[in-house]
Design an enzyme around this catalytic site. Structure first.
Site, PDB file in Angstrom:
ATOM      1  N   ILE A   1     -33.673  43.999  47.819  1.00  0.00           N
ATOM      2  CA  ILE A   1     -34.092  45.369  47.487  1.00  0.00           C
ATOM      3  C   ILE A   1     -35.581  45.539  47.801  1.00  0.00           C
ATOM      4  CG2 ILE A   1     -34.159  47.137  45.683  1.00  0.00           C
ATOM      5  CD1 ILE A   1     -31.958  45.410  44.222  1.00  0.00           C
TER       6      ILE A   1
ATOM      7  N   ASP B   1     -46.273  32.424  43.406  1.00  0.00           N
ATOM      8  CA  ASP B   1     -45.395  32.668  42.264  1.00  0.00           C
ATOM      9  C   ASP B   1     -46.086  33.616  41.270  1.00  0.00           C
ATOM     10  OD1 ASP B   1     -42.905  30.725  40.946  1.00  0.00           O
ATOM     11  OD2 ASP B   1     -43.993  32.109  39.639  1.00  0.00           O
TER      12      ASP B   1
ATOM     13  N   LEU C   1     -34.988  36.011  39.127  1.00  0.00           N
ATOM     14  CA  LEU C   1     -33.716  35.379  39.502  1.00  0.00           C
ATOM     15  C   LEU C   1     -32.594  36.282  39.020  1.00  0.00           C
ATOM     16  CD1 LEU C   1     -34.580  31.707  38.446  1.00  0.00           C
ATOM     17  CD2 LEU C   1     -34.747  32.742  40.734  1.00  0.00           C
TER      18      LEU C   1
ATOM     19  N   SER D   1     -31.709  46.644  35.119  1.00  0.00           N
ATOM     20  CA  SER D   1     -30.313  46.640  35.552  1.00  0.00           C
ATOM     21  C   SER D   1     -29.443  47.360  34.535  1.00  0.00           C
ATOM     22  CB  SER D   1     -29.856  45.180  35.655  1.00  0.00           C
ATOM     23  OG  SER D   1     -28.456  45.103  35.733  1.00  0.00           O
TER      24      SER D   1
ATOM     25  N   TYR E   1     -29.123  36.160  32.077  1.00  0.00           N
ATOM     26  CA  TYR E   1     -29.784  37.019  33.065  1.00  0.00           C
ATOM     27  C   TYR E   1     -29.977  38.423  32.487  1.00  0.00           C
ATOM     28  CZ  TYR E   1     -30.196  40.466  36.756  1.00  0.00           C
ATOM     29  OH  TYR E   1     -30.606  41.555  37.499  1.00  0.00           O
TER      30      TYR E   1
ATOM     31  N   LYS F   1     -33.491  40.609  31.283  1.00  0.00           N
ATOM     32  CA  LYS F   1     -33.905  41.961  31.716  1.00  0.00           C
ATOM     33  C   LYS F   1     -34.206  42.834  30.501  1.00  0.00           C
ATOM     34  CE  LYS F   1     -33.967  41.554  35.991  1.00  0.00           C
ATOM     35  NZ  LYS F   1     -35.121  41.889  36.816  1.00  0.00           N
TER      36      LYS F   1
ATOM     37  N   ARG G   1     -17.182  50.297  39.416  1.00  0.00           N
ATOM     38  CA  ARG G   1     -18.649  50.240  39.391  1.00  0.00           C
ATOM     39  C   ARG G   1     -19.230  51.415  40.162  1.00  0.00           C
ATOM     40  NH1 ARG G   1     -17.149  46.901  36.491  1.00  0.00           N
ATOM     41  NH2 ARG G   1     -17.788  44.714  36.244  1.00  0.00           N
TER      42      ARG G   1
ATOM     43  N   ARG H   1     -12.807  37.897  35.605  1.00  0.00           N
ATOM     44  CA  ARG H   1     -13.986  37.013  35.589  1.00  0.00           C
ATOM     45  C   ARG H   1     -14.670  37.170  34.225  1.00  0.00           C
ATOM     46  NH1 ARG H   1     -18.502  38.108  40.205  1.00  0.00           N
ATOM     47  NH2 ARG H   1     -18.746  40.029  39.014  1.00  0.00           N
TER      48      ARG H   1
HETATM   49  P1  NAD Z   1     -33.509  38.900  45.620  1.00  0.00           P
HETATM   50  O1  NAD Z   1     -33.236  37.557  45.071  1.00  0.00           O
HETATM   51  O2  NAD Z   1     -33.060  39.209  46.998  1.00  0.00           O
HETATM   52  O3  NAD Z   1     -35.073  39.228  45.524  1.00  0.00           O
HETATM   53  C1  NAD Z   1     -35.903  38.692  44.519  1.00  0.00           C
HETATM   54  C2  NAD Z   1     -37.134  38.117  45.219  1.00  0.00           C
HETATM   55  O4  NAD Z   1     -38.016  37.597  44.230  1.00  0.00           O
HETATM   56  C3  NAD Z   1     -36.806  36.973  46.162  1.00  0.00           C
HETATM   57  O5  NAD Z   1     -37.426  37.203  47.414  1.00  0.00           O
HETATM   58  C4  NAD Z   1     -37.385  35.727  45.483  1.00  0.00           C
HETATM   59  O6  NAD Z   1     -37.807  34.762  46.422  1.00  0.00           O
HETATM   60  C5  NAD Z   1     -38.511  36.333  44.683  1.00  0.00           C
HETATM   61  N1  NAD Z   1     -38.889  35.586  43.477  1.00  0.00           N
HETATM   62  C6  NAD Z   1     -38.074  35.111  42.498  1.00  0.00           C
HETATM   63  N2  NAD Z   1     -38.792  34.530  41.533  1.00  0.00           N
HETATM   64  C7  NAD Z   1     -40.098  34.653  41.892  1.00  0.00           C
HETATM   65  C8  NAD Z   1     -41.322  34.246  41.294  1.00  0.00           C
HETATM   66  N3  NAD Z   1     -41.336  33.600  40.141  1.00  0.00           N
HETATM   67  N4  NAD Z   1     -42.479  34.532  41.941  1.00  0.00           N
HETATM   68  C9  NAD Z   1     -42.469  35.180  43.128  1.00  0.00           C
HETATM   69  N5  NAD Z   1     -41.340  35.589  43.734  1.00  0.00           N
HETATM   70  C10 NAD Z   1     -40.171  35.321  43.118  1.00  0.00           C
HETATM   71  O7  NAD Z   1     -32.902  39.967  44.593  1.00  0.00           O
HETATM   72  P2  NAD Z   1     -32.708  41.551  44.720  1.00  0.00           P
HETATM   73  O8  NAD Z   1     -31.250  41.836  44.760  1.00  0.00           O
HETATM   74  O9  NAD Z   1     -33.589  42.099  45.764  1.00  0.00           O
HETATM   75  O10 NAD Z   1     -33.211  41.992  43.282  1.00  0.00           O
HETATM   76  C11 NAD Z   1     -34.535  42.441  43.055  1.00  0.00           C
HETATM   77  C12 NAD Z   1     -34.705  42.744  41.584  1.00  0.00           C
HETATM   78  O11 NAD Z   1     -33.745  43.732  41.187  1.00  0.00           O
HETATM   79  C13 NAD Z   1     -34.472  41.540  40.661  1.00  0.00           C
HETATM   80  O12 NAD Z   1     -35.414  41.607  39.614  1.00  0.00           O
HETATM   81  C14 NAD Z   1     -33.070  41.773  40.138  1.00  0.00           C
HETATM   82  O13 NAD Z   1     -32.883  41.194  38.868  1.00  0.00           O
HETATM   83  C15 NAD Z   1     -33.010  43.292  40.065  1.00  0.00           C
HETATM   84  N6  NAD Z   1     -31.628  43.816  40.140  1.00  0.00           N
HETATM   85  C16 NAD Z   1     -30.832  43.459  41.188  1.00  0.00           C
HETATM   86  C17 NAD Z   1     -29.512  43.922  41.238  1.00  0.00           C
HETATM   87  C18 NAD Z   1     -28.589  43.525  42.367  1.00  0.00           C
HETATM   88  O14 NAD Z   1     -27.371  43.646  42.205  1.00  0.00           O
HETATM   89  N7  NAD Z   1     -29.085  43.075  43.511  1.00  0.00           N
HETATM   90  C19 NAD Z   1     -29.025  44.764  40.215  1.00  0.00           C
HETATM   91  C20 NAD Z   1     -29.877  45.117  39.179  1.00  0.00           C
HETATM   92  C21 NAD Z   1     -31.189  44.632  39.150  1.00  0.00           C
HETATM   93  N1  UFG Z   2     -15.427  41.333  42.105  1.00  0.00           N
HETATM   94  C1  UFG Z   2     -14.263  40.814  42.589  1.00  0.00           C
HETATM   95  N2  UFG Z   2     -14.328  39.741  43.434  1.00  0.00           N
HETATM   96  C2  UFG Z   2     -15.505  39.175  43.808  1.00  0.00           C
HETATM   97  C3  UFG Z   2     -16.707  39.717  43.307  1.00  0.00           C
HETATM   98  C4  UFG Z   2     -16.636  40.808  42.440  1.00  0.00           C
HETATM   99  O1  UFG Z   2     -13.171  41.285  42.261  1.00  0.00           O
HETATM  100  O2  UFG Z   2     -15.500  38.190  44.559  1.00  0.00           O
HETATM  101  C5  UFG Z   2     -15.377  42.522  41.217  1.00  0.00           C
HETATM  102  C6  UFG Z   2     -15.950  42.276  39.838  1.00  0.00           C
HETATM  103  O3  UFG Z   2     -14.970  41.750  38.977  1.00  0.00           O
HETATM  104  C7  UFG Z   2     -16.405  43.694  39.462  1.00  0.00           C
HETATM  105  C8  UFG Z   2     -16.835  44.316  40.802  1.00  0.00           C
HETATM  106  O4  UFG Z   2     -16.159  43.532  41.799  1.00  0.00           O
HETATM  107  O5  UFG Z   2     -15.324  44.438  38.952  1.00  0.00           O
HETATM  108  C9  UFG Z   2     -18.331  44.250  41.049  1.00  0.00           C
HETATM  109  O6  UFG Z   2     -18.790  42.899  40.883  1.00  0.00           O
HETATM  110  P1  UFG Z   2     -20.255  42.438  41.336  1.00  0.00           P
HETATM  111  O7  UFG Z   2     -20.362  40.974  41.054  1.00  0.00           O
HETATM  112  O8  UFG Z   2     -20.528  42.897  42.724  1.00  0.00           O
HETATM  113  O9  UFG Z   2     -21.215  43.283  40.397  1.00  0.00           O
HETATM  114  P2  UFG Z   2     -21.331  43.316  38.807  1.00  0.00           P
HETATM  115  O10 UFG Z   2     -21.099  44.727  38.394  1.00  0.00           O
HETATM  116  O11 UFG Z   2     -20.529  42.276  38.153  1.00  0.00           O
HETATM  117  O12 UFG Z   2     -22.845  42.880  38.605  1.00  0.00           O
HETATM  118  C10 UFG Z   2     -23.908  43.540  39.265  1.00  0.00           C
HETATM  119  C11 UFG Z   2     -25.061  42.569  39.488  1.00  0.00           C
HETATM  120  C12 UFG Z   2     -25.627  42.133  38.179  1.00  0.00           C
HETATM  121  C13 UFG Z   2     -25.987  43.320  37.360  1.00  0.00           C
HETATM  122  C14 UFG Z   2     -24.805  44.241  37.207  1.00  0.00           C
HETATM  123  C15 UFG Z   2     -25.129  45.497  36.469  1.00  0.00           C
HETATM  124  O13 UFG Z   2     -24.622  41.428  40.196  1.00  0.00           O
HETATM  125  O14 UFG Z   2     -26.807  41.401  38.425  1.00  0.00           O
HETATM  126  O15 UFG Z   2     -24.327  44.602  38.499  1.00  0.00           O
HETATM  127  O16 UFG Z   2     -26.152  46.168  37.123  1.00  0.00           O
HETATM  128  F1  UFG Z   2     -26.400  42.912  36.139  1.00  0.00           F
END
Ligand code: NAD
Ligand code: UFG
Length: 344
Positions: free
Chosen positions: A17, A63, A88, A129, A154, A158, A236, A297
């Site tokens: 993101i 970091d 993470l 999130s 996790y 948050k 979702r 799951r």
């Molecule tokens: P991502 O893992 O692709 O990006 C996170 C980045 O942070 C990575 O580049 C990683 O190397 C860096 N990082 C981790 N720990 C660090 C540290 N201690 N110092 C410096 N850099 C560090 O994840 P993303 O999907 O881009 O998510 C970005 C943010 O959005 C995260 O905080 C995640 O929790 C939040 N978020 C993501 C989702 C999703 O589904 N992708 C949903 C809700 C919230």
């Molecule tokens: N699913 C499957 N098979 C897979 C993966 C997912 O059936 O292999 C299903 C899950 O059961 C769920 C839907 O697809 O019903 C979405 O699952 P994701 O793992 O893609 O997403 P989640 O909603 O479980 O979780 C995501 C992020 C979390 C975040 C959450 C709420 O991964 O970090 O959205 O924002 F916390």
């Protein structure tokens, strides 16, 4: 009001993101400094962002918990605001390694805020999130829906950071903090040159589907078809990552006139089931996605979708890209980069 040109620190800017948001910030004319320890990303993402934008962000490998790095960074660059993505995010890993998650996500955010305060930087946009809502009976979820008890470390990390930030804003009126609760980010930039590059086998649905379609994985496992949803599979609110990135610019804009702690849902307001996602992907890509139904799951909720009205009213933001575009863009990225950034 449009946002004046700023110098922005983006933590985690090499990630999924973050990289899309860095591109949007550069395209809007801002100066961008990325701080990322590359623990879950490749510097290639930023090289590609630079190619797309026609100019590069400053990149500092480091970091957020390392105050020697952050203090030097704030001393060298005149940062106006911080977008904090670093953290993470793997739910299952957080259950196995809670200390690593609380250290990275909670202690990391704490250290970042301390460095910001020491440098006199008080504007922050935080990546939260929808997981902070926990199990919710009534859809859609608005910001007035109380936060719940997330089902894993996790999610709890948050929520802890959200609360830490609320206390901080309460303590000192100089803070301007925007908490963005993302629903399910998917898709990729329309160029197909930046996208999501998960380590190992993807946990999330859409990267799993695209890796089946590209032949890296044999079939999708659908986790549960006995939920109380129209087709029994989980529902979702999937949001295109480019729309999500745009939401960050709007949040920065809003923080110019709003102090204190603010929260906005970033979602589309529309829920789709796992099987709807499979069929939409097949229609957009022309690829078959074989799947089998398995047990639920652990920790999954049946359904989760947003009421995005507050973001629309207060940020002037809404998601514009629908499911076909999310699918087409995810597939363009995956098919052009079957090994992700590892193919560079
Ligand atoms: P991502 O893992 O692709 O990006 C996170 C980045 O942070 C990575 O580049 C990683 O190397 C860096 N990082 C981790 N720990 C660090 C540290 N201690 N110092 C410096 N850099 C560090 O994840 P993303 O999907 O881009 O998510 C970005 C943010 O959005 C995260 O905080 C995640 O929790 C939040 N978020 C993501 C989702 C999703 O589904 N992708 C949903 C809700 C919230
Ligand atoms: N699913 C499957 N098979 C897979 C993966 C997912 O059936 O292999 C299903 C899950 O059961 C769920 C839907 O697809 O019903 C979405 O699952 P994701 O793992 O893609 O997403 P989640 O909603 O479980 O979780 C995501 C992020 C979390 C975040 C959450 C709420 O991964 O970090 O959205 O924002 F916390």
């Amino acid at each position: 009001m449009t946002l004046k040109k700023q110098t922005l620190l983006v933590t985690g800017g090499a990630g999924y993101i973050g990289s899309h948001t860095v591109l949007a910030l550069l395209e809007a004319g801002h100066e961008v400094v990325v701080l990322d320890n590359l623990s879950n990303s490749s510097p290639q993402s930023l090289a590609r962002v630079a190619r797309l934008a026609g100019r590069a962000p400053v990149f500092i490998e480091g970091d957020i918990r390392d105050d020697t790095v952050t203090r030097a960074l704030f001393a060298r660059y005149s940062i106006d605001a911080v977008l904090h993505f670093a953290g993470l995010k793997a739910v299952g890993e957080s259950v196995r390694e809670p200390l690593r998650y609380y250290d990275n996500n909670v202690a990391g955010s704490l250290a970042l805020c301390q460095a910001m305060a020491a440098a006199g930087v008080f504007s922050l946009v935080f990546s939260s999130s929808a997981t902070v809502y926990g199990e919710v009976a009534q859809m859609p979820i608005s910001e007035t829906t109380p936060t719940g008890r997330p089902s894993n470390p996790y999610g709890r990390s948050k929520l802890m950071v959200e609360e830490l930030l609320a206390d901080l804003a309460q303590s000192d009126p100089r803070w301007r903090i925007g908490v963005l609760r993302y629903f399910n980010p998917v898709g990729a930039h329309a160029s197909g040159s930046i996208g999501e590059d998960p380590n190992g086998i993807p946990n999330n649905l859409l990267p799993y589907i695209t890796q089946v379609a590209v032949g890296k994985l044999a079939q999708l496992t659908v986790f549960g078809d006995d939920y109380p949803t129209p087709d029994g599979t989980g529902v979702r609110d999937y949001i295109h990552v480019v729309d999500l990135a745009a939401g960050h610019l709007q949040a920065l804009n809003a923080l110019q006139t709003r102090s204190g702690w603010q929260v906005w849902n970033l979602g589309t307001g529309q829920g789709y089931s796992v099987l709807e996602m499979v069929h939409a992907f097949e229609a957009a890509s022309g690829q078959a996605v074989p799947y089998r139904i398995a047990a639920r799951r652990a920790g999954d909720v049946a359904q989760c979708w947003s009421d995005p009205a507050k973001a629309e009213q207060e940020l002037g933001w809404c998601a514009r890209r629908g499911l076909p575009e999310m699918m087409a863009d995810a597939w363009r990225w995956q098919s052009a980069n079957p090994q992700g950034y590892g193919g560079d």
